[in-house]
Design an enzyme around this catalytic site. Sequence first.
Site, PDB file in Angstrom:
ATOM      1  N   GLU A  98      48.828  34.617  49.029  1.00 30.88           N
ATOM      2  CA  GLU A  98      49.479  33.878  47.926  1.00 30.88           C
ATOM      3  C   GLU A  98      50.994  34.074  47.947  1.00 30.88           C
ATOM      4  O   GLU A  98      51.595  34.564  46.991  1.00 30.88           O
ATOM      5  CB  GLU A  98      48.878  34.289  46.581  1.00 30.88           C
ATOM      6  CG  GLU A  98      47.429  33.864  46.463  1.00 30.88           C
ATOM      7  CD  GLU A  98      46.829  34.041  45.077  1.00 30.88           C
ATOM      8  OE1 GLU A  98      47.392  34.806  44.285  1.00 30.88           O
ATOM      9  OE2 GLU A  98      45.802  33.412  44.796  1.00 30.88           O
ATOM     10  N   GLU A 155      39.596  31.810  48.677  1.00 30.28           N
ATOM     11  CA  GLU A 155      39.263  32.456  47.397  1.00 30.28           C
ATOM     12  C   GLU A 155      38.840  31.387  46.415  1.00 30.28           C
ATOM     13  O   GLU A 155      39.422  30.297  46.381  1.00 30.28           O
ATOM     14  CB  GLU A 155      40.466  33.193  46.792  1.00 30.28           C
ATOM     15  CG  GLU A 155      40.845  34.478  47.456  1.00 30.28           C
ATOM     16  CD  GLU A 155      41.974  35.211  46.727  1.00 30.28           C
ATOM     17  OE1 GLU A 155      42.068  35.119  45.490  1.00 30.28           O
ATOM     18  OE2 GLU A 155      42.757  35.870  47.428  1.00 30.28           O
TER      19      GLU A 155
END
Length: 478
Positions: free
Chosen positions: A176, A375
């Site tokens: 991220e 995810e």
Amino acid sequence: MGMLPEGFLWGGALAAHQCEGAYDADGKGLSVSDVLTDAGYNKDRLIHNKVQEGYYYPSHHAIDFYHYYKEDIKLFAEMGFKCLRVSIAWTRIYPNGDEIEPNQKGLEFYDGLFDEMLKYHIEPVVTILHNDMPLNLVSKYGGWINRELIELFERYCITIFTRYKEKVKYWMTFNEINNMLKYEYQLLPYLSGGLILDEQLENETVIYQTMHHQFLASARAVIIGHAINPDFKIGSMTGFILNYPETCNPEDTIESNKTYKGLYFCTDVQVRGYYPSSMKSYWRRKHIEIEMQSGDEKTLLAGVVDYVGFSYYMSETVSANPKAESNTAAKKILKGVKNPYLEISQWGWTIDPVGMRITLNKLYGRYQKPVFIVECGLGANDKVEDGRIHDTYRIEYLKSHIGQFKKAIEEDGVDLMGFTPWGPIDIVSASTGEMKKRYGFIYVDLDNKGNGTNQRIKKDSFFWYQKVIDSNGENLGN
Ligand code: BGP
């Protein structure tokens, strides 16, 4: 509906600091995650920048995957996992981040971990840096704002690529990476970039300079990785929070586009190999000047990723109306206004399976490179009843998301590599430090303070996911 592609990577995703525990075992150094307390969304989680007596630090023991990984991988194998996304803790390999020689014990641990996966034909998918940079690189170097970190990261990459080149094919550079942009939530630039910022950021240049160093480090990793093993597939990883304009008022769409600029910015650099013009014009308007060296542009271009990894949990809705009531359900994680069409989780995250299909179309449409959902999941406070966990809400959540990505593949032609839902076994929450925010197919008997037996219990979703994988996504249990 047709079958999903053969070799589709069904699995689950973990991060070292949220599962391994053993925070000082076998020479491991402290990471930024090791100094976060269990104080929920509270910013006091990071007051110390060091370990202090009298506080509880969830990463220190987590679920002790460090010692339990053989049992846990056996359970993943029983579910039929084709892959497992894990991260390597930089601090196990280079405890302070700037040593010349790696820590042999740390290297051996990951040898054991990958061997165990391969024993069950589970393909390792490895994140190189997932929110746990060495603390020393913050105290001594000031974090990623310091260009010297690129070289230290390179050293770490060379070590792990060389060591595991026969065992690991799929890599991801920074988890991220776009979290750096969410600086109003101080925890994120700290975890991502080792920056200690005030809530009111005075100088945005710091953020973009830090990100420039990370983009370069990521590109260098791709270049080095491909040189070490041309078969490596090295991806980017963006936290993708889809956003909608609140109404068909064109001004709302302009507002939404602004958010997308932030969202695409990192993937644009990592997938295309250069800064998008929208970001350059933003910098000009804001008088942001990034120090770049000659050769940087070339590096970015040469180090483009092989696939686009992303996390998908939720969507947000934005409005141009300054009086619109803001959505406070998910604290500072979601911006904008409430979406009346969507339910929210116990932690205020919107539940938006169709948004997953839209996201896949956006990313694949923009880049035309394979995409990978690395995810996704529902954090919920599970209850144990007579030794069983009936997590139908989790099954419903995942079933609806899988249904949508199947449509993206079969109807929209998206090239999706795989699906690794977050936390296939319960682990510590990254945003809150809680244990009760559970994502797993496997329950772990521990509470927020680490009390409990650490016993693993299969939830109802365990048996459901097993059937999904066994049928390559055909049997969703409708
Ligand atoms: C992502 C992180 C993960 C993970 C997940 C769920 O942003 O990459 O590390 O934890 O979010 O978030 P949380 O644990 O806060 O529920």
